[in-house]
Scaffold this active site. Structure first.
Site, PDB file in Angstrom:
ATOM      1  N   HIS A   1       8.230   0.868   5.511  1.00 54.50           N
ATOM      2  CA  HIS A   1       7.017   0.236   5.132  1.00 54.50           C
ATOM      3  C   HIS A   1       6.913  -1.206   5.315  1.00 54.50           C
ATOM      4  O   HIS A   1       6.099  -1.873   5.247  1.00 54.50           O
ATOM      5  CB  HIS A   1       6.388   0.674   3.877  1.00 54.50           C
ATOM      6  CG  HIS A   1       5.004   1.222   3.719  1.00 54.50           C
ATOM      7  ND1 HIS A   1       4.054   0.349   4.696  1.00 54.50           N
ATOM      8  CD2 HIS A   1       4.341   2.291   3.441  1.00 54.50           C
ATOM      9  CE1 HIS A   1       2.700   1.055   4.379  1.00 54.50           C
ATOM     10  NE2 HIS A   1       3.178   2.247   3.713  1.00 54.50           N
ATOM     11  N   ARG A   2       8.100  -1.792   5.453  1.00 57.39           N
ATOM     12  CA  ARG A   2       8.251  -3.260   5.415  1.00 57.39           C
ATOM     13  C   ARG A   2       7.758  -3.901   6.987  1.00 57.39           C
ATOM     14  O   ARG A   2       7.675  -4.928   6.956  1.00 57.39           O
ATOM     15  CB  ARG A   2       9.644  -3.782   5.135  1.00 57.39           C
ATOM     16  CG  ARG A   2      10.330  -3.557   3.848  1.00 57.39           C
ATOM     17  CD  ARG A   2      11.575  -3.746   3.335  1.00 57.39           C
ATOM     18  NE  ARG A   2      12.457  -3.110   4.173  1.00 57.39           N
ATOM     19  CZ  ARG A   2      13.672  -3.353   4.449  1.00 57.39           C
ATOM     20  NH1 ARG A   2      14.494  -4.177   3.371  1.00 57.39           N
ATOM     21  NH2 ARG A   2      14.487  -2.507   5.052  1.00 57.39           N
TER      22      ARG A   2
END
Length: 480
Positions: free
Chosen positions: A451-452
């Protein structure tokens, strides 16, 4: 009198610090030639045959099958062709200082001399991460010892220097480190490529690794009272009261997989999205191709791999890697590195555990070419002959866990990648087609992503692209 030449276990690639000796391919007394395979060793990446850089008679085999050997430690001693019989190196190799005027070589000095000779000449043989420079090295001169000087410590220092020079971090010639430091970094999940060494010429020291490890890890408290001690094999387990049937050491591939998966879970804030897909059209298209060309039809995984590489071009955020960099002020920051091309990894189950070889430049290959390379790499890893480059260069992973008869799985990302797509089994399911209920061939796609590097919109867009390609393969392939 020719001295025995001591060949040290080389760095077999990817910064590995140790290897398990599987079997010897030669015996003491055998005559061997340059580049002849002498031992089969298993690293955390693959099975490798190690060739000898020397010709002569095998004097000593430094290890037993099943033993774990450190990189930079003696592997085999070879008496050169034409050497006197007395030149053979005994198993308990090592000579002492006989008198203040006479300095006799220790094993460390012999090893250091071997390295100097390799630097000047070179055998011409090259393994992954190992090779002699063939004349590009700088020869060292040894001064005559002073009367009364004890030279053993200097020889030991030369051996230490040799170990350091044998264990370079690939791509960072200045960051030379010892096997002990590298093992500490690996055990604690420290990325040596992101460390700035505090030693001379950027040498990474033990203190550098310790500084990168959390204090709670470095300073391990003593086990509290009542902590269960491991029971011996064949004994009784203290917690369950059951007999212990056996113990299996976690090493080799299983050890590497365990460390990588633990690191992935601890570092990556992952999220998972999934979708059911009607694969009927893809199966029908492949069946038609097989009828016309039964011997040259790609497998389903190759078609899906083609769709994945196309999807990664459309959504390149999932074909990246997060790295830590150092700014001018000495502070650390992270950046997302994008790649010009796709190295598509795929999970392959083998007798040695789960392996993930990668198809290099997969985005440039057709479905037929992908199929051929997937089959080749699968055979290579099952034979235990895959190279570290084939096992460690992926940028995204495709996992066909449907072969195990399961529908879905929240897979663990193969660190340091940022995404993995799983494909479940294809089964008959009721499906609505043009408003009518029908029986269709349905599979589930599951995407786990970091999700980064992107949000759910990008991940969902990629997943939907691959799903649409499976449901309408003809139109998508026409545009590829």
């Amino acid at each position: 009198m020719n001295k025995p030449k001591v060949f040290l276990l080389p760095d077999l690639g990817e910064g590995l610090t140790e290897a398990e000796l599987v079997s010897w391919l030669v015996a003491v007394g055998d005559e061997i030639r340059v580049d002849q395979p002498i031992a089969e060793v298993e690293t955390a990446k693959s099975m490798v045959e190690v060739p000898s850089p020397y010709a002569g008679t095998v004097a000593v085999l430094h290890g037993e099958p099943g033993q774990t050997l450190d990189v930079g430690k003696p592997l085999i001693s070879v008496t050169p062709v034409g050497a006197a019989p007395g030149a053979a190196l005994p198993a308990s190799a090592g000579r002492a200082v006989d008198s203040p005027d006479t300095v006799v070589d220790s094993p460390a000095a012999v090893a250091a001399e071997v390295y100097r000779e390799e630097e000047k000449a070179g055998s011409g043989n090259v393994l992954i991460g190992y090779g002699t420079p063939g004349g590009h090295g700088v020869a060292r001169r040894s001064r005559a010892p002073r009367r009364g000087a004890v030279q053993v410590p200097a020889a030991e220092k030369a051996a230490d220097d040799l170990v350091l020079m044998r264990t370079r971090v690939p791509g960072k010639l200045g960051a030379v480190i010892s096997p002990l430091v590298r093992r500490m970094a690996r055990d604690h999940g420290v990325d040596l490529g992101e460390l700035q060494g505090s030693g001379a010429s950027g040498l990474i020291m033990r203190r550098d690794v310790e500084a990168a490890i959390k204090p709670s890890v470095v300073e391990r408290p003593e086990a509290p009272a009542g902590t269960e001690a491991p029971a011996p094999a064949g004994g009784t387990d203290a917690r369950t009261g059951l007999g212990i049937a056996g113990r299996t050491p976690v090493r080799g591939v299983r050890k590497a997989v365990a460390a990588n998966m633990a690191r992935s879970r601890s570092e990556i804030p992952e999220a998972t999205v999934w979708v059911d897909v009607d694969a009927t059209a893809l199966l029908e298209m492949r069946a038609a191709l097989k009828r016309s060309d039964p011997h040259n039809t790609p497998g389903l995984l190759a078609f899906i791999a083609r769709f994945v590489t196309a999807g990664l071009k459309k959504y390149p955020e999932l074909n990246t890697r997060i790295v830590t960099t150092e700014d001018a002020a000495g502070g650390a920051s992270k950046e997302i590195v994008a790649f010009d091309g796709v190295n598509l990894g795929f999970a392959a189950q083998t007798d040695r555990g789960l392996m993930v070889p990668s198809v290099r430049n997969a985005d440039k290959l057709s479905a037929r070419e992908l199929d051929a390379e997937i089959r080749r790499l699968t055979a290579v890893v099952r034979e235990g002959k895959a190279t570290p480059a084939e096992l460690g260069s992926g940028t995204f992973t495709l996992n066909n866990y449907g072969v195990f008869g399961v529908d879905g799985s929240a897979a663990i990302i193969n660190h340091p990648e940022v995404g993995i797509l799983g494909v479940g089994r294809i089964i008959d399911k009721p499906w609505v087609v043009h408003g009518e209920l029908a029986v269709r061939k349905v599979t589930e796609l599951t995407l786990t992503f970091d999700h980064r590097v992107c949000d759910g919109g990008t991940a969902g867009g990629f997943l939907r692209y691959v799903a649409d390609a499976i449901e309408n393969p003809g139109s998508v392939l026409a545009d590829l």
